[in-house]
Design a protein around this motif. Structure first.
Motif, PDB file in Angstrom:
ATOM      1  N   THR A 133      10.020   3.764   6.032  1.00  0.00           N
ATOM      2  CA  THR A 133       8.824   3.020   6.420  1.00  0.00           C
ATOM      3  C   THR A 133       7.686   3.994   6.710  1.00  0.00           C
ATOM      4  O   THR A 133       7.872   5.205   6.729  1.00  0.00           O
ATOM      5  CB  THR A 133       9.089   2.180   7.683  1.00  0.00           C
ATOM      6  N   GLU A 179      10.986  -9.931   2.808  1.00  0.00           N
ATOM      7  CA  GLU A 179       9.925 -10.668   3.492  1.00  0.00           C
ATOM      8  C   GLU A 179       8.981 -11.287   2.473  1.00  0.00           C
ATOM      9  O   GLU A 179       8.475 -12.363   2.672  1.00  0.00           O
ATOM     10  CB  GLU A 179       9.168  -9.751   4.438  1.00  0.00           C
ATOM     11  N   LYS A 180       8.759 -10.585   1.374  1.00  0.00           N
ATOM     12  CA  LYS A 180       7.890 -11.098   0.317  1.00  0.00           C
ATOM     13  C   LYS A 180       8.490 -12.360  -0.284  1.00  0.00           C
ATOM     14  O   LYS A 180       7.798 -13.309  -0.571  1.00  0.00           O
ATOM     15  CB  LYS A 180       7.716 -10.017  -0.757  1.00  0.00           C
ATOM     16  N   ASN A 228       8.761   1.719  -1.612  1.00  0.00           N
ATOM     17  CA  ASN A 228       9.710   1.166  -2.567  1.00  0.00           C
ATOM     18  C   ASN A 228      10.390   2.292  -3.348  1.00  0.00           C
ATOM     19  O   ASN A 228      10.092   3.474  -3.133  1.00  0.00           O
ATOM     20  CB  ASN A 228       9.046   0.145  -3.496  1.00  0.00           C
ATOM     21  N   ASN A 257       6.493  -4.004  11.811  1.00  0.00           N
ATOM     22  CA  ASN A 257       5.337  -4.366  11.000  1.00  0.00           C
ATOM     23  C   ASN A 257       4.935  -3.280  10.013  1.00  0.00           C
ATOM     24  O   ASN A 257       3.905  -3.399   9.358  1.00  0.00           O
ATOM     25  CB  ASN A 257       4.147  -4.719  11.907  1.00  0.00           C
ATOM     26  N   SER A 258       5.728  -2.228   9.925  1.00  0.00           N
ATOM     27  CA  SER A 258       5.410  -1.147   8.989  1.00  0.00           C
ATOM     28  C   SER A 258       5.698  -1.568   7.559  1.00  0.00           C
ATOM     29  O   SER A 258       6.626  -2.327   7.292  1.00  0.00           O
ATOM     30  CB  SER A 258       6.264   0.096   9.285  1.00  0.00           C
ATOM     31  N   LEU A 259       4.916  -1.019   6.648  1.00  0.00           N
ATOM     32  CA  LEU A 259       5.218  -1.175   5.234  1.00  0.00           C
ATOM     33  C   LEU A 259       6.362  -0.236   4.883  1.00  0.00           C
ATOM     34  O   LEU A 259       6.636   0.728   5.600  1.00  0.00           O
ATOM     35  CB  LEU A 259       3.984  -0.837   4.398  1.00  0.00           C
ATOM     36  N   CYS A 315       4.699  -0.786   0.184  1.00  0.00           N
ATOM     37  CA  CYS A 315       4.703  -2.221  -0.119  1.00  0.00           C
ATOM     38  C   CYS A 315       5.326  -2.981   1.050  1.00  0.00           C
ATOM     39  O   CYS A 315       5.849  -2.390   1.982  1.00  0.00           O
ATOM     40  CB  CYS A 315       5.480  -2.493  -1.410  1.00  0.00           C
ATOM     41  N   GLU A 316       5.263  -4.305   0.993  1.00  0.00           N
ATOM     42  CA  GLU A 316       5.929  -5.135   1.993  1.00  0.00           C
ATOM     43  C   GLU A 316       7.438  -5.022   1.801  1.00  0.00           C
ATOM     44  O   GLU A 316       7.905  -4.684   0.718  1.00  0.00           O
ATOM     45  CB  GLU A 316       5.516  -6.595   1.824  1.00  0.00           C
ATOM     46  N   LYS A 317       8.188  -5.340   2.839  1.00  0.00           N
ATOM     47  CA  LYS A 317       9.642  -5.360   2.700  1.00  0.00           C
ATOM     48  C   LYS A 317      10.013  -6.404   1.654  1.00  0.00           C
ATOM     49  O   LYS A 317       9.498  -7.525   1.697  1.00  0.00           O
ATOM     50  CB  LYS A 317      10.299  -5.675   4.043  1.00  0.00           C
ATOM     51  N   SER A 320       8.014 -15.705   1.862  1.00  0.00           N
ATOM     52  CA  SER A 320       6.663 -16.261   2.014  1.00  0.00           C
ATOM     53  C   SER A 320       6.446 -17.468   1.156  1.00  0.00           C
ATOM     54  O   SER A 320       7.008 -17.701   0.165  1.00  0.00           O
ATOM     55  CB  SER A 320       5.619 -15.209   1.678  1.00  0.00           C
ATOM     56  N   SER A 365      16.575  -3.711   5.141  1.00  0.00           N
ATOM     57  CA  SER A 365      16.122  -2.728   4.167  1.00  0.00           C
ATOM     58  C   SER A 365      16.488  -1.323   4.635  1.00  0.00           C
ATOM     59  O   SER A 365      16.335  -0.999   5.807  1.00  0.00           O
ATOM     60  CB  SER A 365      14.602  -2.831   3.995  1.00  0.00           C
TER      61      SER A 365
END
Length: 162
Positions: free
Chosen positions: A51, A158-159, A147, A142-144, A153-155, A162, A47
């Motif tokens: 962050t 990675e979303k 967007n 581990n940082s958000l 938001c999450e990367k 899951s 990404s």
């Protein structure tokens, strides 16, 4: 369209995609002659979004050389020769003054504590970005991310995993 008020959104305008080399699941960005961004991704996706820890990445274009040496990746600038293994782990850094740093955690001056509310006594600090030995590592994994609408938001990749 975001549900947040516009004054709460972060404006993204300086993502940098130059000075990047990818070696399998490791991406290295040479931000300055003394600052490198090393990312490791199980999926091989990366990404460029800002962050929580690193908002701006629009630095000058430094002069550097990067090589795949079989088991290691070597990045050389006028100030440092940085060696990483193929998993993106720090091996050593040979500094301009001749020091060879093999332990990036040694000499770290530590970071700060977000709040002291509810604490009594000493507070354990995380590693910071300054070090007596001249090398520090900031783990931003581990940082958000912010967007494209400016929300945390999450990367995105990675979303999807899951």
């Amino acid at each position: 369209m975001s549900q947040l008020n516009s004054h709460l959104l972060y404006q993204i305008n300086d993502c940098k995609t130059e000075n990047i080399a990818v070696f399998g699941n490791v991406r290295i960005s040479v931000l300055t002659e003394k600052l490198f961004r090393v990312e490791v991704s199980k999926s091989g996706e990366f990404s460029d979004l800002p962050t929580q820890k690193v908002l701006h990445r629009n630095f000058a274009n430094p002069k550097y050389d990067i090589k795949d040496n079989g088991n290691n990746i070597t990045i050389k600038t006028d100030f440092v020769t940085l060696n990483l293994d193929k998993n993106g782990n720090f091996k050593n850094a040979l500094l301009q003054d001749g020091r060879n740093v093999t332990d990036a955690k040694s000499g770290n001056l530590k970071g700060t504590c977000r709040t002291l509310d509810g604490t009594i006594g000493a507070v354990k600090l995380e590693d910071g970005i300054l070090s007596i030995n001249g090398v520090a590592i900031l783990d931003d994994s581990n940082s958000l991310v912010y967007n494209n609408e400016g929300e945390l938001c999450e990367k995105p990749f990675e979303k999807m995993q899951s």
